[in-house]
Design an enzyme around this catalytic site. Sequence first.
Site, short mmCIF file in Angstrom:
data_model
loop_
_atom_site.label_atom_id
_atom_site.label_comp_id
_atom_site.label_asym_id
_atom_site.label_seq_id
_atom_site.Cartn_x
_atom_site.Cartn_y
_atom_site.Cartn_z
N HIS A 192 -4.62 -0.51 5.94
CA HIS A 192 -4.16 0.27 7.09
C HIS A 192 -5.10 0.18 8.30
CE1 HIS A 192 -6.90 3.02 5.09
NE2 HIS A 192 -6.02 3.41 4.19
N HIS A 223 -10.49 1.36 1.75
CA HIS A 223 -10.30 2.37 2.80
C HIS A 223 -11.53 2.25 3.69
CE1 HIS A 223 -8.71 6.21 4.53
NE2 HIS A 223 -9.93 6.14 5.04
N HIS A 244 0.87 -1.20 0.00
CA HIS A 244 0.00 0.00 0.00
C HIS A 244 0.89 1.24 0.00
CE1 HIS A 244 -3.81 2.19 1.36
NE2 HIS A 244 -2.88 3.13 1.18
N HIS A 278 1.61 5.39 -1.70
CA HIS A 278 1.31 6.58 -2.51
C HIS A 278 2.62 7.15 -3.03
CE1 HIS A 278 -2.86 6.84 -0.95
NE2 HIS A 278 -2.31 6.30 0.13
N LYS A 282 -9.24 -0.09 -5.92
CA LYS A 282 -9.29 0.56 -4.60
C LYS A 282 -10.64 1.25 -4.39
CE LYS A 282 -7.87 2.34 -0.70
NZ LYS A 282 -6.68 3.06 -0.29
N ASP A 327 1.38 2.69 3.53
CA ASP A 327 0.55 3.89 3.34
C ASP A 327 1.40 5.16 3.43
OD1 ASP A 327 -1.74 5.30 2.74
OD2 ASP A 327 -2.49 5.34 4.78
#
Length: 346
Positions: free
Chosen positions: A177, A139, A16, A18, A102, A250
């Site tokens: 997460h 999420h 995970h 970004h 996602k 994350d």
Amino acid sequence: MNITESISLCRPDDWHLHVRDGSTLATVIAHTARQFARAIIMPNLQPPVTDTAAAMAYRQRILDNVPAGLDFTPLMTLYLTDNTPGDEILRARDSGMIHAVKLYPSGATTHSDAGVTNIEKTYDTLAVMAECGMPLLVHGEVTDPDVDVFDREQVFIEQQLMPMLSAIPNLRVVLEHITTQDAVNFILDAPERVAATITAHHLLLNRNAMFAGGIRPHHYCLPVLKREQHRRALIEAIRSGHPRFFLGTDSAPHARRAKESGCGCAGIYTAHAALELYVEAFEQAGALDKFEAFASFNGPDFYGLPRNTDKITINRKQWQVASEFPMGNEDTIIPFRAGESLQWKL
Ligand code: DOR
Ligand code: ZN
């Protein structure tokens, strides 16, 4: 008792991550590619990565920014909307490069405005995903402003995730997460098609870290840090060695100005020292013997991908984290533990 000076393990992956785009991408992808063989790349760009063509173009921009000599594979994802066509899922699957879709509840977090307004609207698309074995990454927070921000994960699990899992029986799901005892218990009770990622920051911090001596914007992320009882439940989860918990940083870079603001963005940047931070958490938990499976085996096993074959070594060695990293010409990224000492070094 002997103290461990060094650990060697199969090269890990980050399930995970970004990496953003443009000038930020160049800075942050180097940090990840130095440590990890692969990473699941989050699609919450602006505009979001909602189709296969956009994901393939983004994949190429990522590869163009991997420093020479590093072998790194981005595992792409699509951003689910209320209207993602089933055909798009099939195109994604056929590309061989897109490994998950996602789900951002609309309004839940950074760049989630184009996300899902009502999960039931996506059920037909989720059924196509179930059919072709494409995992859904979630999420897991409700967006109802009347629900306390610290309760949003637990309420999401009860009100949305459980009914969705019953409605779409074969869908593979990663609850991303996780931050609560409720989420840990949910995974332990869930069928084998359901797993979870755990970040280093949620293992290392409880919610006091957001208010230590004043408000700490660089400790603000979503799902927000929880009370100590919940952090301890995450620690128990990693100590258990359960195969359906695995590493997902994350890591979420934002410009310093966007974090240190009257309305600061959510996200903690950990990619610069991800493995060292996890090893610190596992050592504190007395669980170093469980680290390799968490970091290097459980993720690929769940995704049906081969495990990596090369090895890395992390040594007990004190070093100092940079106080900031460049973000274009105008701003910087403040990393987790900026300017502080860490005790492990890759
Ligand atoms: O803290 C977070 N930052 N949580 C998210 O869900 C999104 C992420 C980001 O993109 O900045
Ligand atoms: Zn994220």
